[in-house]
Scaffold this motif. Structure first.
Motif, PDB file in Angstrom:
ATOM      1  N   GLU A 190       0.775  -1.114  -0.008  1.00 38.54           N
ATOM      2  CA  GLU A 190       0.029  -0.072   0.024  1.00 38.54           C
ATOM      3  C   GLU A 190       1.073   1.299   0.047  1.00 38.54           C
ATOM      4  O   GLU A 190       0.622   2.218  -0.480  1.00 38.54           O
ATOM      5  N   ARG A 220      -5.950 -12.012  -2.384  1.00 38.57           N
ATOM      6  CA  ARG A 220      -7.327 -11.463  -2.517  1.00 38.57           C
ATOM      7  C   ARG A 220      -7.010 -10.078  -1.711  1.00 38.57           C
ATOM      8  O   ARG A 220      -7.446  -8.987  -2.308  1.00 38.57           O
ATOM      9  N   ALA A 221      -6.239  -9.785  -0.749  1.00 36.80           N
ATOM     10  CA  ALA A 221      -6.166  -8.427  -0.162  1.00 36.80           C
ATOM     11  C   ALA A 221      -5.347  -7.550  -0.901  1.00 36.80           C
ATOM     12  O   ALA A 221      -5.643  -6.480  -1.225  1.00 36.80           O
ATOM     13  N   GLN A 223      -4.930  -7.874  -3.944  1.00 41.73           N
ATOM     14  CA  GLN A 223      -6.041  -7.584  -5.469  1.00 41.73           C
ATOM     15  C   GLN A 223      -6.616  -6.457  -5.072  1.00 41.73           C
ATOM     16  O   GLN A 223      -7.094  -5.400  -5.823  1.00 41.73           O
ATOM     17  N   GLU A 224      -7.513  -6.439  -3.682  1.00 40.37           N
ATOM     18  CA  GLU A 224      -8.363  -5.207  -3.144  1.00 40.37           C
ATOM     19  C   GLU A 224      -7.446  -4.174  -3.269  1.00 40.37           C
ATOM     20  O   GLU A 224      -8.029  -2.804  -3.851  1.00 40.37           O
ATOM     21  N   LEU A 225      -6.373  -3.887  -2.817  1.00 37.50           N
ATOM     22  CA  LEU A 225      -5.365  -2.804  -2.690  1.00 37.50           C
ATOM     23  C   LEU A 225      -5.408  -2.288  -4.125  1.00 37.50           C
ATOM     24  O   LEU A 225      -5.314  -1.053  -4.215  1.00 37.50           O
ATOM     25  N   ARG A 227      -6.878  -2.629  -7.120  1.00 43.29           N
ATOM     26  CA  ARG A 227      -8.026  -2.141  -7.603  1.00 43.29           C
ATOM     27  C   ARG A 227      -8.260  -0.812  -7.110  1.00 43.29           C
ATOM     28  O   ARG A 227      -8.812   0.036  -7.692  1.00 43.29           O
ATOM     29  N   ARG A 228      -8.053  -0.564  -5.620  1.00 45.75           N
ATOM     30  CA  ARG A 228      -8.447   0.796  -5.150  1.00 45.75           C
ATOM     31  C   ARG A 228      -7.450   1.846  -5.890  1.00 45.75           C
ATOM     32  O   ARG A 228      -7.895   2.735  -5.868  1.00 45.75           O
ATOM     33  N   LYS A 230      -6.359   1.747  -8.828  1.00 45.43           N
ATOM     34  CA  LYS A 230      -6.151   1.573 -10.498  1.00 45.43           C
ATOM     35  C   LYS A 230      -5.059   1.010 -10.880  1.00 45.43           C
ATOM     36  O   LYS A 230      -4.474   1.312 -11.668  1.00 45.43           O
ATOM     37  N   GLY A 256     -11.898 -15.848  -4.715  1.00 50.66           N
ATOM     38  CA  GLY A 256     -12.089 -14.587  -4.951  1.00 50.66           C
ATOM     39  C   GLY A 256     -10.890 -13.850  -5.585  1.00 50.66           C
ATOM     40  O   GLY A 256     -11.182 -12.696  -5.834  1.00 50.66           O
ATOM     41  N   VAL A 257      -9.945 -14.535  -5.764  1.00 55.00           N
ATOM     42  CA  VAL A 257      -8.664 -13.928  -6.744  1.00 55.00           C
ATOM     43  C   VAL A 257      -8.783 -13.971  -8.259  1.00 55.00           C
ATOM     44  O   VAL A 257      -9.045 -15.043  -8.510  1.00 55.00           O
TER      45      VAL A 257
END
Length: 461
Positions: A190, A220-221, A223-225, A227-228, A230, A256-257
């Motif tokens: 991050e 998964r975590a 991936q979410e970071l 996407r947030r 971009k 979910g990945v």
């Protein structure tokens, strides 16, 4: 009249010169290294998970050509497909038409990752990674790619830029703008993403060097970071894909990945034809190929060639018909559990890890004084020598081919053909147990051989 070329006669006449020819015309250090560790064998024939030498002795292959022989060597279905495509005399690689085989293989390959839409075919794993890096940077308009410490993604300039081993990178700078982050460290990820210039994170779900899995929930975590912020997630499945870890892709072990780009190669052609593939989302491909003027902005002269495509289709057919993925899971669980049961028995054995038929065996500092002094001697000369001491007698005495998992690593990696079963597991475990018994006896040929390795390591400093 064209003179007939007789390959069999050429090999019969000159085949015995193999090591001399390599030393004179190719990488001269390879035969030197093979002679030093006693790996200078002459293999005459191979089938499935076995080699045979000129005397008819069989060798168990626990290396699979660095993972390319997923369905075993010379699988009859893949062999027939290659004969058939040659006999068909297709108008291949005209460059200005659309042959059916690439489309058929892309269609079939995408069924295993239904969230992805398009495929680019190249010629190797490193080329698949290069494609993903280019596409990610172009699609996002950002220059920087993140990778994980100790990662291995290839050796061309782009893929080398995301290679976590200094030994491969040294002397080849400057490389692409990039940043390493610790595997599993979401805070570090991050921190880099907040800078706003990151195109993607590329990650092996299980690192080939050392056989280290991503921690549970990390992909998964991450991936979410991404996407947030971009940025894209690139999964390098060159070694872990096509069933190696007991799922078709290793990222699929985590619910979910859904990576934006997936790199595959190695086992896709059954080891016959160089091939690589980059799978991706529709919007990424449409951004790269945004107009007819850009139709060749990323291409490969031998990409999508008929032999590679036919072999790929045959391999996927074999994998389904013979339930290769399920066998990798079942056989891998058996092998890993039997090896893990030895940890309490042998003080030099530190860990057994991995998934499916991608298993790492790590050695560590022993407790007893006699063994500890010898271990210290090896470590002072060069880290990784004990693992090499195990690999050599596995081949020399038990005719089993394995590899040390990376430079300066006390880890052996097992990546056999995915067709191995219970007999091969039993053979390997019995041989490994015998080698461990010898190592823990404090004497024997293993420790004698260590003197040769130490001398070689000191000489190369």
């Amino acid at each position: 009249m064209t003179k007939e070329f007789d390959l069999g006669a050429l090999l019969a006449e000159r085949g015995a010169e193999r090591y001399e020819l390599h030393g004179k015309y190719l990488n001269h250090q390879l035969p030197r290294m093979l002679h030093t560790i006693g790996f200078d064998k002459v293999y005459e024939r191979a089938e499935g998970a076995h080699f045979w030498d000129a005397d008819g002795n069989d060798y168990l292959d626990m290396l699979a050509g660095f993972g390319v022989m997923g369905v075993g060597r010379h699988h009859p279905v893949v062999r027939k497909a290659l004969h058939d495509v040659l006999d068909a005399q297709l108008a291949d690689l005209t460059r200005f038409d659309c042959q059916p085989l690439p489309g058929l293989l892309a269609e079939k390959l995408l069924t295993y990752s239904p969230h992805l839409d398009r495929v680019f075919f190249g010629n190797s794993g490193t080329e698949a990674v290069e494609t993903a890096l280019k596409f990610a940077r172009f699609a996002t308009g950002r220059p920087r790619v993140l990778y994980c410490d100790h990662a291995f993604h290839g050796l061309t300039t782009g893929s080398l830029s995301v290679n976590g081993e200094d030994g491969f990178r040294d002397g080849f700078a400057p490389l692409l703008p990039d940043t390493a982050v610790p595997l599993g460290d979401l805070e570090a990820l991050e921190r880099e993403l907040r800078k706003g210039d990151v195109a993607a994170l590329i990650v092996e779900p299980i690192q080939g060097k050392g056989v280290h899995e991503t921690p549970p929930g990390y992909l998964r975590a991450a991936q979410e970071l991404l996407r947030r912020h971009k940025a894209l997630l690139i999964a390098d499945e060159v070694q872990t894909g096509l069933g190696r870890t007991g799922d078709f892709y290793a990222y699929q072990h985590e619910e979910g990945v859904e990576p934006d780009l997936v790199c595959v190669a190695k086992a896709l052609s059954g080891g016959y034809v160089p091939v690589g593939a980059t799978l991706g989302r529709d919007w990424i491909f449409k951004k790269v190929y945004s107009s007819m003027d850009r139709v060749l902005v990323h291409s490969a002269s031998f990409g999508s060639n008929a032999q590679a495509m036919a072999a790929g289709l045959a391999v996927l057919s074999v994998m389904e018909d013979e339930q290769i993925v399920a066998n990798a899971r079942r056989t891998g669980d058996r092998l890993k559990s039997r090896l893990a049961a030895l940890i309490d028995k042998y003080e030099l054995l530190a860990d057994v890890r991995g998934r499916g038929l991608m298993i790492g065996i790590e050695f560590g500092r022993p407790k007893s004084l006699k063994l500890r002094s010898r271990w210290t001697m090896l470590q002072a000369a060069r880290k990784g020598l004990f693992a090499q001491m195990v690999v050599v007698p596995l081949l020399q005495r038990h005719r089993i081919l394995t590899q040390v998992s990376g430079d300066h690593l006390e880890v052996i990696k097992l990546i056999p053909p995915l067709v191995v079963g219970e007999p091969e597991v039993d053979r390997f475990v019995d041989a490994f147990t015998a080698v461990m018994d010898d190592a823990h006896s404090g004497g024997g040929l293993m420790w004698d051989f260590s003197k040769t390795l130490v001398k070689q390591a000191v000489a190369n400093r």
